[in-house]
Design an enzyme around this catalytic site. Structure first.
Site, mmCIF file in Angstrom:
data_model
loop_
_atom_site.group_PDB
_atom_site.id
_atom_site.type_symbol
_atom_site.label_atom_id
_atom_site.label_comp_id
_atom_site.label_asym_id
_atom_site.label_seq_id
_atom_site.Cartn_x
_atom_site.Cartn_y
_atom_site.Cartn_z
ATOM 1 N N ALA A 1 44.853 87.841 0.958
ATOM 2 C CA ALA A 1 46.893 86.570 0.569
ATOM 3 C C ALA A 1 47.004 87.953 0.237
ATOM 4 O O ALA A 1 47.802 87.917 1.667
ATOM 5 C CB ALA A 1 46.756 86.142 -0.426
ATOM 6 N N ASN B 1 39.419 89.709 -6.114
ATOM 7 C CA ASN B 1 38.415 88.713 -6.383
ATOM 8 C C ASN B 1 37.106 88.633 -4.585
ATOM 9 O O ASN B 1 36.608 88.404 -4.627
ATOM 10 C CB ASN B 1 39.041 86.988 -6.540
ATOM 11 N N GLY C 1 31.572 85.654 -0.612
ATOM 12 C CA GLY C 1 30.869 85.765 0.268
ATOM 13 C C GLY C 1 30.838 85.973 2.087
ATOM 14 O O GLY C 1 30.307 86.309 2.644
ATOM 15 N N GLY C 2 32.144 86.532 1.697
ATOM 16 C CA GLY C 2 32.768 86.804 3.140
ATOM 17 C C GLY C 2 32.905 85.821 4.285
ATOM 18 O O GLY C 2 32.019 85.320 5.173
ATOM 19 N N ARG D 1 30.787 70.430 -2.646
ATOM 20 C CA ARG D 1 30.438 71.509 -3.894
ATOM 21 C C ARG D 1 30.261 71.326 -5.241
ATOM 22 O O ARG D 1 29.522 70.929 -5.779
ATOM 23 C CB ARG D 1 31.961 72.804 -3.422
ATOM 24 N N GLU E 1 45.208 81.851 -4.233
ATOM 25 C CA GLU E 1 44.386 81.083 -5.000
ATOM 26 C C GLU E 1 45.300 80.565 -5.885
ATOM 27 O O GLU E 1 44.971 79.557 -6.687
ATOM 28 C CB GLU E 1 43.259 81.446 -5.561
#
EC number: 1.3.2.-
Lengths: 117, 506
Positions: free
Chosen positions: B54, B82, B87-88, B333, B473
């Site tokens: 961000a 982070n 995981g990109g 998830r 986030e």
């Protein structure tokens, strides 16, 4: 008074050199740096060396070459790694007076055999 | 679930806390102060706090929109937050690769998938805004030099394959190029700079910040305090609080220090909490997501997470007590993490389930080599050998594999309703690769409320707090109960870009 100051100075110097002897130091650093704490502790003896301190003598590109891995594992090179490239400050993984685990070990099980932990 | 189960979970995870680096010093008290009579040490045009997706996207976009003096401040010694260790994975609708692979997708479909996982409390307007601009963000990464695997993946909860992944299978494949792009554009990047509170004008608007320069994360009181004026405003891109044990336990007491965490140690949330103190609206703080693809055999995100994410669509997850499947391997998830936590032995102790994949299929992903090489995954030539190694009852396991292979053939899973599209032709057959699964704390769905202009709303007035923007986030409520994998990177970047655009227009 003058005598007192001199005595105090000698005592302090003795203390400093004593503590310098007592602390852990790499042999090759002993030879080059000796007991001059300030040559690394450029932000005061109580503080960590700055992120530039080690770079007075060490060259990141050379270190990266020395620790290069095979093509398959090339990003495990601690001095040029996947997550932070060549920018990770030395003290994240290295402690002169106290052994440290490399930052990679937070998440990974691969090993650096020559790294002092 | 009984207390006994929770104890089992704790005992199992014990010892992993240290590996995950969860120890944390109490953050020093930061507090806002009035700009009245302040002696400014510095003045900048655009002030960004945090150097993840961000913050980096905001800096690049602000520069593109004409800002001349953009500064990113990062409390850690290294940049990327982070974002540098995940995981990109990047989801976007209507992408060039979808056209190439013949995948039919749209903004509506992507939003609908996310709303379903959000279980009725996601923010549709924000999800739509992000989906509409996701391709622009993807383009920003490509322009900066990010490279992606030449195939799409279909992650849990997504109805189609829409996820790009960097060739290094890590967010660093985006943060590193964006950071270099920032520097190329003349963005000033400052590490070891700890945000220490806002500075407000007489109307309560943000006009600057207090910052401690020369900050060392393990020395909470370190650093020299400076006051920095921000001419156009402040963008908070400070991330979540998954590594703040007290805060996450306040929301969910089961998330003790012994529960593994995929996050960087700096994910402790002070930026978020300071915005709450200023009056920002707290949203969904208790919704803390655990990653169902993580492994108990390594710390953090490690190598297994991406291995599992790639392989779930064509793999079976097996409860070692029963030898049977226990979930849809590509459910969202939360569904999967909850199902995994129920995998326990007769005494109620954690019994991490296993993910079984044909080596033929798993070897397509580069991480397979890594998990085998570093002993966090194993290869077997027969079901018998596999069952013996993990002490799984052999007969039920063989029966389950035979049944599942029928589902692959018929493209329909009556057992758990798994979408079998990506499993087509991928039968579970020897040789196998296997990893163990156990959820780790991964993502905070909660944070400050923002609108589609990345403005932070004041809880008392209901109006945006002047001069303050937030992205990534640190924001809450966008995803609702369960964020879908690969939807955070587009959100971080789009909202960072949005914050920059709105700020430059203001």
């Amino acid at each position: 008074m003058k005598m007192y100051k001199l005595m105090l100075g000698l005592v302090l110097a003795g203390l400093v050199s004593l503590s310098a002897q007592a602390i852990e130091q790499r042999d090759y650093h002993k030879d080059v740096i000796g007991k001059d704490c300030k040559s690394c502790h450029d932000q005061g003896v109580k503080n960590y060396p700055s992120d530039q301190a080690c770079l007075q003598c060490h060259d990141v590109d050379e270190l990266a070459e020395e620790t290069a891995r095979s093509e398959e594992d090339k990003w495990q090179n601690p001095h040029n790694n996947l997550h932070y490239g060549k920018e990770l400050p030395c003290i994240e993984c290295h402690g002169e007076h106290k052994a440290k685990k490399p930052i990679c070990s937070n998440c990974h099980t691969f090993k650096y055999d020559k790294h002092k932990e | 679930m009984s207390n006994k189960d929770l104890l089992g979970r704790r005992n199992f995870i014990k010892g992993m806390g240290a590996a995950a680096g969860v120890a944390m010093a109490a953050p020093a008290l930061a507090v806002s102060e009035s700009a009245n009579g302040v002696k400014w040490d510095k003045e900048v045009e655009v002030l960004i706090i945090g150097s993840g997706f961000a913050g980096l996207a905001a800096a690049i976009e602000a520069t593109r929109k004409g800002a001349k003096d953009v500064h990113i401040f990062e409390k850690m010694s290294y940049f990327g937050g982070n974002s540098a260790i995940n995981g990109g994975l990047f989801a976007a609708p209507d992408t060039p690769m979808q056209k190439q692979e013949g995948v039919k997708d749209s903004v509506d479909t992507m939003v609908a998938d996310q709303l379903a996982a959000g279980r009725g409390i996601a923010d549709e307007a924000l999800l739509r805004h992000v989906a509409e601009h996701a391709v622009e963000a993807l383009q920003m990464t490509l322009d900066a030099g990010s490279e992606y695997h030449p195939y799409l993946q279909q992650l849990g909860g997504h109805s189609v394959a829409r996820t790009y992944q960097t060739t290094v299978s890590c967010g660093a494949g985006i943060t590193q190029p964006l950071l270099q792009e920032c520097r190329k554009l003349g963005v000033h990047t400052h590490n070891r700079a700890k945000f220490d509170g806002f500075i407000l004008d007489e109307k309560g608007g943000v006009v600057g910040v207090k910052m401690r320069e020369g900050y060392y994360f393990d020395k909470p009181e370190s650093g020299e305090l400076v006051r920095i004026k921000a001419r156009r405003g402040v963008i908070m891109a400070t991330g979540g609080f998954a590594q703040n044990i007290n805060m996450r336990m306040a929301q969910d007491p089961t998330l003790t220090a012994e529960v593994g965490c995929t996050n960087a140690p700096g994910a402790t949330g002070e930026g978020m909490f300071e915005m709450f103190r200023l009056g920002a609206v707290p949203v969904h703080l208790a919704h803390i997501q655990s990653g169902p693809w993580a492994s108990p055999d390594e710390g953090g995100f490690g190598y297994v997470s991406n291995y599992s994410i790639y392989n779930f669509p064509h793999s079976i997850a097996i409860d070692r007590l029963t030898g049977k499947r226990f979930m849809n391997e590509i459910a969202d998830r939360k569904t999967r993490a909850d199902a995994e936590l129920n995998c326990r032995d007769a005494q109620g102790n954690a019994l991490p389930p296993i993910l079984i994949t044909s080596y033929e299929d798993s070897k397509q992903h580069p991480n397979t080599k890594k998990v085998l090489k570093y002993n966090v995954g194993w290869k077997f030539d027969s079901i018998d050998a596999l069952a013996k190694h993990f002490e799984v009852p052999l007969a039920p396991l063989k029966k389950q594999i035979a049944e599942y292979n029928e589902y692959v053939k018929t493209q329909s899973d009556p057992q758990f309703g798994k979408n079998m599209t990506e499993a087509k032709g991928k039968f579970i057959q020897a040789p196998f690769t296997v990893v163990r699964l156990w959820p780790k704390v991964h993502y905070c769905q909660g944070g400050v409320q923002i609108n589609t202009k990345a403005e932070v709303k004041d809880s008392l007035t209901g109006k945006p707090i002047s001069g303050l923007y937030a992205a990534g986030e640190v924001c809450g409520g966008i995803h609702g109960v369960s964020r879908l994998g690969s939807c955070s990177i587009p959100e971080c970047m789009v909202m960072g870009m949005t914050a920059a655009r709105i700020m430059m227009q203001a």
